[in-house]
Scaffold this active site. Structure first.
Site, PDB file in Angstrom:
ATOM      1  CG  ASP A  21       5.906   3.939   0.882  1.00 53.18           C
ATOM      2  OD1 ASP A  21       6.166   4.375   1.779  1.00 53.18           O
ATOM      3  OD2 ASP A  21       4.595   3.459   0.341  1.00 53.18           O
ATOM      4  CE1 TYR A  70      -3.729   2.370   0.698  1.00 46.93           C
ATOM      5  CE2 TYR A  70      -2.333   3.134   2.451  1.00 46.93           C
ATOM      6  CZ  TYR A  70      -3.365   3.431   1.781  1.00 46.93           C
ATOM      7  OH  TYR A  70      -4.284   4.610   1.831  1.00 46.93           O
ATOM      8  CE  LYS A  90       2.017   4.563   8.145  1.00 46.91           C
ATOM      9  NZ  LYS A  90       0.589   4.600   8.494  1.00 46.91           N
TER      10      LYS A  90
END
Ligand code: PMP
Length: 368
Positions: A179, A84, A207
């Site tokens: 990522d 994702y 994050k």
């Protein structure tokens, strides 16, 4: 979801936000703290010379794809089934009807014309990657990957898999995009690239780097990053990008994570939890496996090994749902999907871990 590696409401991070708050909350221009923050990322990642702050992981990966397409003059991208990368159209795609099929949108609203530019390979399947490059090598702008997958549950890369991606992308003039929105500063000060000594062309972060506030970043060498507006022609902008409160939280977070002992302690807590939960599975005769890297981990039911999306999807999600509810009733809040990473934070004590193991034991005893 992973940002709060120090736990909720960590006092030094709150203090940094309070201090920044008094100076103003939005200027539409970089602030001194944003520049300091960018320097920290340059220091942490070899090969990173420029940083573009954005507000979400989605923006970081979306911009990475646009930049890779512009830099290479190509349109196709290759991603991995079960990874994702946020919710931009090009990346909301997985192999719907087999890995060799062109992308099928897995969300209504993603135009087929766009999805068809996204190729999909199974995670850990270097041969499929080679096959895509053999067939489309001069059309692929970038390969994007979570170098340790966290969004099909935790799935580590097989030995040599990431190295193979570096080789094949370099050989074909495609960019390699890591990522590291989850893995950046989760396993070490730096990312999986730091641990494995692999240098991607572009790195997406989010994050943890925002300390729990909306902050993410795209980072890479000046040669590529210099194509971004306003210096270069590839458009990207954001009213609240590099927001002063968020960069203040992020800077303090990074400072805290440079203290000695942080990552060994997280490993210790993660290992304690893994050992305990594995013991529970054995004692209660529940089939399952635990994938864990440092403080990120997933318990899969009904399977012995998970190495990609197909094996993750073969796990018993019904049992996971009942386990999730049982654990919630015990006061333990796991991620509400079998295909998410759970995280241990520095706020957890040995006693918290032991309580979690005891709760798992009661829940699985009842379910068995
Ligand atoms: N990439 C990865 C690896 C992620 O885990 C996530 C969020 N779960 C994103 C990108 C998107 O980040 P955001 O939710 O901040 O848009």
């Amino acid at each position: 979801m992973g940002p709060l590696i120090l736990g909720h409401a960590y006092p030094p991070v709150l203090q940094a936000v309070q201090d920044a708050l008094r100076d103003g909350t939005a200027f539409g221009a970089p602030t001194a703290r944003e520049v300091q923050f960018a320097r920290r990322l340059c220091e942490a990642f070899p090969g990173v010379e420029r940083v573009r702050a954005v507000s979400s992981g989605t923006e970081a990966t979306m911009t990475a794809i646009r930049l890779a397409r512009a830099f290479t003059g190509r349109t196709k991208i290759l991603k991995f089934d079960g990874c994702y990368h946020g919710h931009s159209d090009s990346l909301l795609v997985r192999a719907g009807s087999g890995a060799l099929t062109f992308g099928v949108p897995n969300s209504p609203g993603v135009p087929e014309a766009l999805a068809s530019q996204t190729l999909v390979a199974p995670f850990n399947d270097g041969e499929q990657v080679q096959a895509w490059f053999a067939a489309n090598g001069d059309e692929i702008a970038a390969v994007i990957i979570e170098p340790i997958a966290g969004n099909m549950g935790v799935v580590p890369p097989a030995p040599g898999f990431l190295e193979g991606l570096r080789e094949v992308t370099a050989a074909h003039g495609a960019l390699l995009v890591f990522d590291e929105v989850i893995t950046g500063f989760r396993l070490t000060y730096g990312g999986v690239q730091t641990l494995r000594g692999i240098r991607p062309d572009l790195t997406c972060l989010g994050k943890i780097i925002g300390g729990g506030l909306p902050l993410a970043a795209l980072a890479g060498p000046a040669e590529i990053m210099g194509r971004l507006a306003p210096v270069g022609p590839v458009y990207q902008a954001g009213t609240l990008s590099g927001n002063p409160l968020a960069v203040a939280a992020g800077l303090e977070m990074l400072t805290q994570l440079q203290r000695p002992g942080v990552y060994p302690r997280l490993e210790e807590l993660g290992a304690r939890l893994e050992d305990g939960v594995r013991g529970v599975l054995q004692r209660r005769r529940v089939r399952g496996c635990i994938n864990r890297v440092g403080s990120m981990w997933t318990l899969f039911f009904g399977v012995d090994e998970v190495t990609d999306a197909a094996t993750a999807e073969a796990s018993d999600t019904q049992l996971f749902a009942r386990y999730f509810r049982g654990m919630l009733a015990e006061g333990i809040y796991l991620p509400p999907s079998a295909f998410e990473s759970a995280f241990v934070s520095l706020a957890h004590s040995d006693a918290d871990i032991d309580l979690t193991i005891e709760a798992a034991d009661r829940v699985l005893a009842a379910l068995a």
